[in-house]
Design a protein around this motif. Structure first.
Motif, short mmCIF file in Angstrom:
data_model
loop_
_atom_site.label_atom_id
_atom_site.label_comp_id
_atom_site.label_asym_id
_atom_site.label_seq_id
_atom_site.Cartn_x
_atom_site.Cartn_y
_atom_site.Cartn_z
N PRO A 87 39.58 36.19 33.79
CA PRO A 87 41.00 36.66 34.26
C PRO A 87 40.91 38.39 34.40
O PRO A 87 39.95 38.94 34.03
CB PRO A 87 41.68 36.42 32.92
N SER A 88 41.83 38.56 34.96
CA SER A 88 41.95 40.24 35.33
C SER A 88 41.80 40.98 33.92
O SER A 88 41.25 42.01 34.03
CB SER A 88 43.09 40.79 36.13
N SER A 89 42.52 40.74 32.88
CA SER A 89 42.40 41.23 31.57
C SER A 89 40.92 41.43 31.07
O SER A 89 40.57 42.22 30.24
CB SER A 89 43.32 40.69 30.59
N GLN A 125 37.92 41.60 33.12
CA GLN A 125 37.09 42.17 33.84
C GLN A 125 37.12 43.48 33.58
O GLN A 125 37.64 44.74 34.22
CB GLN A 125 37.59 42.01 35.31
N LYS A 126 36.33 44.05 32.53
CA LYS A 126 36.00 45.25 31.90
C LYS A 126 34.73 45.51 31.81
O LYS A 126 34.05 44.67 30.95
CB LYS A 126 36.93 45.65 30.83
N ASP A 133 34.73 48.45 36.63
CA ASP A 133 35.49 47.03 36.32
C ASP A 133 35.82 46.34 37.60
O ASP A 133 36.85 46.12 37.67
CB ASP A 133 36.71 47.51 35.63
N LYS A 134 34.94 46.29 38.32
CA LYS A 134 34.94 45.37 39.65
C LYS A 134 34.12 44.25 39.56
O LYS A 134 32.74 44.45 39.45
CB LYS A 134 34.89 46.19 41.02
#
Length: 235
Positions: free
Chosen positions: A86-88, A90-91, A167-168
């Motif tokens: 999930p986007s949250s 992706q760190k 973070d990509k």
């Protein structure tokens, strides 16, 4: 419907045309006149202890299959997005601890070969797991991929999925690409007798490169696969 005597005389006449009188009479008596008519029984045969055990075993296997969950197919896994981050999440900072675990794993796998390499290290590296490794594209057919660096979050059969320091999430195909990995030496590693170096600060990291064309296998498949040396024209 012709009478019974007429049908019997017709049958006997047909048999006499093909067989002698004695054979015709015998065939008519054995296979036509006294032929048994088998009927399906209205009730099953009496059960035996062997049949009872067989039915109990089949019922047990049927219950076990009903309780065992059926594995998901590839289409169902894609539809449920089980492997999608999930986007949250992706760190890059979230995966640094995974990278530290991978470094400890590689130092344990390589052992003393972390300092001298060789054929033994190559065999171990070919069968190792690269989830959490810090990878960098050293050469590629696509110039835009050269220099891309990040932590491996998914090692599939044909590609590495990494997360970059920005973070990509990026997908790097293995075909036509060479990847560089690095395992830095720690102070305890440098102090080992195999190192032969007194100053741990000057200990060089263990750097190796992987040819993606020869690495198109899943991590689970590589663990039991024996790699053979081949002549590569690209080298």
């Amino acid at each position: 419907m012709p009478p019974k005597d007429a049908s019997q005389s017709l049958t006997q006449d047909i048999l006499r045309r093909a067989h002698s009188p004695d054979n015709a009479a015998r065939i008519f008596s054995d296979k036509i006149q006294h032929r048994p008519l088998l009927l399906r029984p209205s009730s099953p045969p009496p059960s035996t202890a062997r049949d009872a055990r067989r039915r109990a075993r089949e019922a047990k296997n049927k219950r076990a299959k009903a309780l065992k969950p059926k594995p998901l197919s590839s289409r169902e896994r894609r539809r449920l997005q089980l492997y999608r981050i999930p986007s949250s999440g992706q760190k890059y900072s979230l995966f640094t601890s995974l990278h530290n675990l991978w470094l400890g794993y590689m130092r344990e796998v390589l052992g003393s070969e972390l300092y001298n390499g060789g054929q033994g290290a190559a065999a171990k590296l070919a069968c190792a797991d690269y989830h959490g490794a810090l990878v960098e594209v050293s050469r590629s057919r696509c110039p835009s991929r050269v220099g891309v660096k990040g932590i491996v979050i998914k090692d599939s059969k044909f590609a590495f999925e990494i997360i970059t320091p920005g973070d990509k999430v990026k997908t790097l195909p293995k075909e036509g690409t060479m990847f560089r990995f690095e395992v830095p030496a720690t102070a305890t590693d440098a102090a080992a007798p195999e190192s032969g170096c007194e100053n741990s600060e000057k200990k060089k990291p263990f750097v190796f490169e992987v040819h993606g064309d020869q690495f198109q296998h899943r991590a689970s498949d590589r663990a039991n696969k024996k790699f053979k040396q081949h002549f590569l024209k690209m080298l």
